[in-house]
Every structure is written in C-alpha cells, then in structure tokens.
Design an enzyme around this catalytic site. Sequence first.
Site, PDB file in Angstrom:
ATOM      1  N   ILE A 102      28.653  37.133  41.866  1.00  0.00           N
ATOM      2  CA  ILE A 102      29.777  36.731  42.703  1.00  0.00           C
ATOM      3  C   ILE A 102      30.533  35.697  41.871  1.00  0.00           C
ATOM      4  CG2 ILE A 102      28.332  35.013  43.924  1.00  0.00           C
ATOM      5  CD1 ILE A 102      30.198  35.360  46.346  1.00  0.00           C
ATOM      6  N   SER A 103      31.805  35.938  41.657  1.00  0.00           N
ATOM      7  CA  SER A 103      32.575  35.142  40.701  1.00  0.00           C
ATOM      8  C   SER A 103      32.690  33.683  41.119  1.00  0.00           C
ATOM      9  CB  SER A 103      33.983  35.732  40.533  1.00  0.00           C
ATOM     10  OG  SER A 103      33.940  36.993  39.925  1.00  0.00           O
TER      11      SER A 103
END
Length: 216
Positions: free
Chosen positions: A64-65
């Site tokens: 998840i960025s």
Amino acid sequence: MLEDNYKQRGLRNKLVKILEKKGIQDQRVLAAVGKVPRHFFFETALLDHAYQDKAFPIGEGQTISQPYTVAFQTEKLELQPGDKVLEIGTGSGYQACILMEMGVRVYTIEYNRVLFERTREFLPLMGYKPYFFHGDGSKGLPAKAPFNKIIVTAGAPIVPNALVDQLVEGGILVIPVGDREKQYMLQIRKKEGKLIKTEFKGFAFVPLLGEQGWKS
C-alpha cells in the site's frame, strides 16, 4: 465489523498536516486523505502503523503506497469532478478510494488475481464501488477508453503507448518510470497531438508487470 473511531480520525488529521507540510497544496486531495480510513487496509498486527507516512506490504509482493506518494500522484492528475479515470494497479484499493472521494469515475485494473479478487470484494464493504478489471494494465483498458486521466501505481520501464493513446485531448497521464529500484514521476499532458512532459524525481514503486511493463 469495520470501525473508524475518534483516535483514528485524529491520526488521519495529523497525517493530512504532514502531507501539507511536505508540499501537497490541493485542499481537495488533503480532504480525501482525511476521509479514507487507511487502517481498514491493514492487518491487525500493523494497525498502529496505518497513519505513518510510509508504504507497507499487503501480500503478493505488493505494497500500500506511502500516503505522500498517493497524494502527490492524485494532485498531479489535476482532477475535475466527473472525470473518467483509469487506475493501473488496483493493489489494496486505497488509491482508488482517494480518487473516488475526489468525485471522479474510476476504472481500475489489477494484474495479480489474488489482489484483484480480494479488493473487488472488500472495497464495496467500505462503500466504494469503482469498475474493477483483471488483466494487463500496461495495455490500458481499450474497451472503456478514452479517459480524461490515467494514473499508474507501479514503476514502468517505459511509458506504454497504449496508455497515451487512450487519453482524451487535454488528458493527463501520471506514471513512475525508471528501473526496478528507483523511478522518476512523469506528468504527461496530451495537447494538440503533442505530449508535454514534466518530471519529478525521488520515487520508488513495485514494478509494473505486463507486456509493456516488466516481465514477472
């Protein structure tokens, strides 16, 4: 049952202030980050880290960025309400939720079957319903083209021609380009048959897989 309590909302507000200090100026982007419960995307053991400005693993070799990266890419799309947006790399679905909070229609495509199935089931539970597709994102989504904006959430070795072709006149593509370890962010504007490129340095993404991306 998904729970979003006072403490978590407070942590989100702190994250928004961090992003603002780092240079995110679009108040609509900051408001979207303030609304989407990022902790919903984390396993219980990692919940305390959900509002740190860092990327975290979500399985299948993906992440998840980092919130700053999500906000930066979103800001560079210059979104307008009602825009038709293609997201390459659904991943956890967090970026798609941020986009939908901006009032746009989201078409999102994921290469990894496990992540595709997981996110397609999970996001509607949060109240977010983009159009989900499984396939090679490096080819875009020609059956649904053209798009006002396209965002790529994985590092590509080149800019896939298919994505440029699927932009409307005046459309914007935001894509990280480089080698497997480090990329620069490109904002590409399609104007009168020409591509106007702006480059931003210092980003690192998981690799874009597919025919015009990296081979798995």
